[in-house]
Write an enzyme that holds these catalytic residues in place. Structure first.
Site, PDB file in Angstrom:
ATOM      1  N   PHE A  56    -104.090  54.851 -37.536  1.00 57.87           N
ATOM      2  CA  PHE A  56    -104.390  53.752 -38.464  1.00 57.87           C
ATOM      3  C   PHE A  56    -104.319  54.297 -39.884  1.00 57.87           C
ATOM      4  O   PHE A  56    -104.409  55.520 -40.096  1.00 57.87           O
ATOM      5  CB  PHE A  56    -105.782  53.169 -38.190  1.00 57.87           C
ATOM      6  CG  PHE A  56    -105.769  51.737 -37.734  1.00 57.87           C
ATOM      7  CD1 PHE A  56    -106.213  50.719 -38.570  1.00 57.87           C
ATOM      8  CD2 PHE A  56    -105.304  51.398 -36.481  1.00 57.87           C
ATOM      9  CE1 PHE A  56    -106.208  49.402 -38.162  1.00 57.87           C
ATOM     10  CE2 PHE A  56    -105.299  50.094 -36.044  1.00 57.87           C
ATOM     11  CZ  PHE A  56    -105.753  49.084 -36.897  1.00 57.87           C
ATOM     12  N   GLN A 112    -110.577  43.449 -50.782  1.00 60.52           N
ATOM     13  CA  GLN A 112    -109.379  44.059 -50.208  1.00 60.52           C
ATOM     14  C   GLN A 112    -108.361  43.016 -49.746  1.00 60.52           C
ATOM     15  O   GLN A 112    -108.719  42.043 -49.082  1.00 60.52           O
ATOM     16  CB  GLN A 112    -109.768  44.928 -49.013  1.00 60.52           C
ATOM     17  CG  GLN A 112    -108.588  45.634 -48.354  1.00 60.52           C
ATOM     18  CD  GLN A 112    -109.033  46.458 -47.158  1.00 60.52           C
ATOM     19  OE1 GLN A 112    -109.126  45.950 -46.047  1.00 60.52           O
ATOM     20  NE2 GLN A 112    -109.325  47.733 -47.387  1.00 60.52           N
ATOM     21  N   HIS A 161    -105.254  42.771 -47.274  1.00 59.37           N
ATOM     22  CA  HIS A 161    -104.550  43.444 -46.173  1.00 59.37           C
ATOM     23  C   HIS A 161    -103.050  43.279 -46.419  1.00 59.37           C
ATOM     24  O   HIS A 161    -102.588  42.188 -46.734  1.00 59.37           O
ATOM     25  CB  HIS A 161    -104.938  42.807 -44.838  1.00 59.37           C
ATOM     26  CG  HIS A 161    -104.529  43.599 -43.640  1.00 59.37           C
ATOM     27  ND1 HIS A 161    -103.209  43.763 -43.272  1.00 59.37           N
ATOM     28  CD2 HIS A 161    -105.256  44.284 -42.716  1.00 59.37           C
ATOM     29  CE1 HIS A 161    -103.151  44.506 -42.180  1.00 59.37           C
ATOM     30  NE2 HIS A 161    -104.377  44.833 -41.822  1.00 59.37           N
ATOM     31  N   LEU A 209    -103.345  37.560 -39.515  1.00 60.91           N
ATOM     32  CA  LEU A 209    -103.153  38.994 -39.664  1.00 60.91           C
ATOM     33  C   LEU A 209    -102.167  39.556 -38.650  1.00 60.91           C
ATOM     34  O   LEU A 209    -102.197  39.224 -37.466  1.00 60.91           O
ATOM     35  CB  LEU A 209    -104.506  39.692 -39.498  1.00 60.91           C
ATOM     36  CG  LEU A 209    -104.703  40.943 -40.361  1.00 60.91           C
ATOM     37  CD1 LEU A 209    -104.602  40.597 -41.830  1.00 60.91           C
ATOM     38  CD2 LEU A 209    -106.057  41.560 -40.049  1.00 60.91           C
ATOM     39  N   GLU A 220    -102.845  46.318 -38.414  1.00 61.40           N
ATOM     40  CA  GLU A 220    -102.372  47.634 -38.813  1.00 61.40           C
ATOM     41  C   GLU A 220    -101.940  48.452 -37.602  1.00 61.40           C
ATOM     42  O   GLU A 220    -101.187  49.419 -37.716  1.00 61.40           O
ATOM     43  CB  GLU A 220    -103.501  48.347 -39.562  1.00 61.40           C
ATOM     44  CG  GLU A 220    -103.061  49.472 -40.458  1.00 61.40           C
ATOM     45  CD  GLU A 220    -104.151  49.817 -41.454  1.00 61.40           C
ATOM     46  OE1 GLU A 220    -104.501  51.003 -41.537  1.00 61.40           O
ATOM     47  OE2 GLU A 220    -104.652  48.902 -42.138  1.00 61.40           O
ATOM     48  N   ARG A 235    -105.020  50.613 -47.393  1.00 64.76           N
ATOM     49  CA  ARG A 235    -104.536  49.243 -47.545  1.00 64.76           C
ATOM     50  C   ARG A 235    -104.299  48.843 -49.000  1.00 64.76           C
ATOM     51  O   ARG A 235    -103.366  48.089 -49.296  1.00 64.76           O
ATOM     52  CB  ARG A 235    -105.518  48.289 -46.884  1.00 64.76           C
ATOM     53  CG  ARG A 235    -105.501  48.390 -45.378  1.00 64.76           C
ATOM     54  CD  ARG A 235    -106.607  47.600 -44.741  1.00 64.76           C
ATOM     55  NE  ARG A 235    -106.503  47.659 -43.287  1.00 64.76           N
ATOM     56  CZ  ARG A 235    -107.375  47.112 -42.462  1.00 64.76           C
ATOM     57  NH1 ARG A 235    -108.444  46.489 -42.945  1.00 64.76           N
ATOM     58  NH2 ARG A 235    -107.210  47.197 -41.160  1.00 64.76           N
ATOM     59  N   HIS A 268    -108.529  39.687 -47.389  1.00 62.64           N
ATOM     60  CA  HIS A 268    -108.980  40.107 -46.067  1.00 62.64           C
ATOM     61  C   HIS A 268    -110.453  40.483 -45.978  1.00 62.64           C
ATOM     62  O   HIS A 268    -111.147  40.049 -45.056  1.00 62.64           O
ATOM     63  CB  HIS A 268    -108.122  41.296 -45.615  1.00 62.64           C
ATOM     64  CG  HIS A 268    -108.448  41.831 -44.255  1.00 62.64           C
ATOM     65  ND1 HIS A 268    -108.449  41.026 -43.121  1.00 62.64           N
ATOM     66  CD2 HIS A 268    -108.789  43.075 -43.826  1.00 62.64           C
ATOM     67  CE1 HIS A 268    -108.765  41.758 -42.067  1.00 62.64           C
ATOM     68  NE2 HIS A 268    -108.997  42.996 -42.465  1.00 62.64           N
ATOM     69  N   ARG A 328    -111.927  49.536 -48.213  1.00 66.26           N
ATOM     70  CA  ARG A 328    -112.291  49.870 -46.836  1.00 66.26           C
ATOM     71  C   ARG A 328    -111.127  50.482 -46.084  1.00 66.26           C
ATOM     72  O   ARG A 328    -109.998  49.997 -46.138  1.00 66.26           O
ATOM     73  CB  ARG A 328    -112.772  48.615 -46.093  1.00 66.26           C
ATOM     74  CG  ARG A 328    -113.081  48.910 -44.625  1.00 66.26           C
ATOM     75  CD  ARG A 328    -113.668  47.717 -43.917  1.00 66.26           C
ATOM     76  NE  ARG A 328    -112.760  46.603 -43.756  1.00 66.26           N
ATOM     77  CZ  ARG A 328    -111.774  46.549 -42.866  1.00 66.26           C
ATOM     78  NH1 ARG A 328    -111.537  47.582 -42.056  1.00 66.26           N
ATOM     79  NH2 ARG A 328    -111.017  45.480 -42.763  1.00 66.26           N
TER      80      ARG A 328
END
Length: 577
Positions: free
Chosen positions: A115, A235, A237, A247, A250, A281, A351, A391
């Site tokens: 990730f 954030q 995404h 979404l 990831e 991100r 996100h 994050r």
């Protein structure tokens, strides 16, 4: 109607259910949720939970903690990050033992994949750390925890919307909730109250968040005088379905998916030559927006709604169908394409809020000077702070399971030696008057829908991936105007039962409040750090801004303060990948 419990949990997602499960060991516990818990937004989390199990690659929790701090652009409280990383290992095995059906390696261990931002040996190379259940990890967490809560005889009050918190100074005595089925108000008196109401992404037009993610907990507490922390950091995404916000996990890039521009170039080689498509991100989102602004988006027209491609075709049909089956279904349903055969059109999508209700590592809500007795928060609505300015991928679910679990454990001990608080008979009067004023204006004022749409447009255009003083100042002015107009909103539905219009107005009020705080705190922070990227202040400034922001809301005025950041383990360095 009055209800009494040792502990009341507001919110039925992952953090709330884990807290309820732990608290119910010693406490008579209730969960209040405006949704049936299995519809909570935790169920939308796809890719996995970061935990340094070392089942596939050599790993260590201290590396996970370092990646969390670095990914958060050094605004992370480092002791909390260490607790997060160490607690993740314990919590994942606890979930496994409680029945969560993780995907497995050939040897039968919990499978792990890459990730964004996760590395070994303090940034040396990417590591497989994300534990997953195909691409349905969040849904499996909800299933597991909900079943265990039922087993522990936790009481559920579904479709109850909390509209007020009962505070006597710095002591919490419970909450006031609006029952959707009847239109009646209920007072829940409790020794301990925990807010786990999730995020507030619906303040943006293109968002991965469910319609229920309206920031109810932070807004209720902000109006009660509790400060909010680090609200300027929101954030985006990098890979939401074009124009829809659904979404694309990831995990697709973790399995080897590649971002490409209109020329077929793997453009992340220019922005993050080491981690490439699995950089943090905020960096990937900015890279996509830069490609678009320089005419290399799919259309090449440089407009903000242009997009790029996420290509998974080289992974093969078997990998797509076994590792990301839900993503394949989403693409077939909403885009009429098969990701095993065609690249997916994606764009940055609102996100996750890094900021929220300030807490300590046991979930206790704290102001700048003291802790609120009997008041807790966990999950996305809270700010520990383990996310800092950005994050790290998978750390949302890690946050839920680690700090939801810790808060529940603390509640279980706290209620054993605490008396039931005394509350006034008029505790629900303020909430009743708010609803009564709405009903008095039936058919005589504005409709909430246009205000909702205008708020989302303002936030998307002026407080998005890139920001500057002019745009955020404009946003603050427009949001104050919208809050004023909200006072003239009329209710068209005169019914008491399941009045979704009243619920929608209450949610809009919460979103407008949090939008204003986000824009005001963003305007105040004159640097770029993590997800807060300013065109007019493009550099990070540790000398001036290595500190958390605090915001107190009084009407449409925002009072700003600050508190220090824990940098006791790693000193800030430039963030390169």
């Amino acid at each position: 109607m009055l209800h009494e419990f040792d502990s009341v949990i507001v919110g039925g997602g992952g953090a709330g259910l884990y807290a309820a499960l732990e608290a119910s060991r010693t406490a008579n516990t209730a969960v209040i949720s405006k949704l049936y818990p299995m519809r909570s937004h935790t169920g939308a989390a796809q890719g996995g939970i970061g935990a340094a199990l070392g089942n596939v690659d050599t790993d260590d929790p201290v590396w996970h903690a370092f990646d969390t701090v670095k990914g958060g652009d050094y605004l992370v409280d480092q002791t909390a990050a260490k607790i997060l990383a160490e607690g993740a290992v314990q919590a994942v095995y606890d979930l496994e033992n409680r029945g969560l059906p993780f995907s497995r390696t050939p040897e039968g261990r919990i499978a792990q994949r890459r990730f964004g931002g996760h590395t070994r040996n303090f940034g040396e190379a990417a590591v497989k750390r994300s534990c997953y259940a195909a691409d349905r990890t969040g849904h499996m967490i909800l299933q597991t925890l909900y079943q265990q809560c039922i087993r522990n005889k936790v009481e559920f009050y579904d479709e109850f919307h909390v509209v007020d918190v009962i505070l006597e100074g710095h002591r919490c005595a419970g909450v006031v909730a609006f029952e959707l089925a009847t239109g009646e108000f209920h007072v829940f008196r409790a020794k301990a109250t925990l807010f786990a109401t999730g995020g507030f992404g619906r303040m943006y037009r293109v968002t991965s968040n469910a319609h229920a993610n309206t920031g109810d907990g932070p807004a209720v507490l902000a109006r009660a005088g509790v400060p909010l922390e680090d609200m300027e950091f929101y954030q985006f995404h990098p890979t939401g379905i074009r124009g829809m916000g659904i979404l694309i996990t990831e995990g697709v890039r973790g399995e080897g998916g590649v971002l490409k521009n209109r020329h077929g170039e793997r453009f992340m080689e220019r922005y993050a030559p080491t981690l490439l498509d699995l950089a943090p991100r905020d960096m990937v989102s900015r890279a996509i927006m830069t490609e678009i602004s320089e005419g290399r988006g799919a259309r090449g027209d440089r407009r903000i709604d242009d997009y790029v491609y996420l290509d998974a075709t080289h992974l093969g049909r078997e990998t797509v169908e076994t590792k990301i089956p839900d993503i394949q279904d989403f693409c077939k349903t909403y885009l009429a394409l098969d990701p095993a055969e065609q690249p997916m059109p994606v764009q940055p999508t609102a996100h996750y809020g890094m900021g929220g209700i300030p807490t300590d590592v046991d979930g206790r809500v704290e102001s700048s000077t003291e802790v609120y007795e009997g008041l807790y928060a966990a999950g996305e609505c809270a700010c520990v702070s383990v996310h800092g300015a950005n994050r790290l991928g998978t750390n949302s679910l890690v946050d839920l399971i680690v700090f939801g679990r810790r808060a529940g454990q603390h509640i279980a001990e706290y209620v054993r030696g605490t008396d039931m608080p005394v509350i006034s008979e008029s505790a629900a009067d303020g909430a009743r008057k708010r609803i009564a004023r709405l009903r008095e204006r039936t058919g005589k004022g504005e409709f909430p829908g246009p205000l909702y749409e205008k708020m989302q447009e303002v936030m998307m255009s002026d407080v998005g991936v890139y920001r500057d003083a002019e745009s955020m100042r404009r946003a603050v002015d427009r949001l104050r105007e919208l809050r004023t107009r909200l006072g003239d909103v009329a209710v068209q539905d005169e019914g008491q039962r399941f009045n979704a219009e009243i619920l929608g107005i209450l949610e809009l009020e919460n979103l407008l409040d949090l939008s204003l705080v986000t824009a005001a705190t963003g305007l105040h922070r004159t640097e770029s750090r993590g997800a807060h990227s300013r065109r007019d202040f493009p550099e990070r400034s540790d000398d001036e801004w290595l500190k958390h922001s605090l915001a107190w809301m009084t009407g449409d005025q925002i009072e700003l303060g600050e508190k220090g950041v824990d940098v006791s383990i790693w000193q800030p360095k430039p963030r390169t990948y």
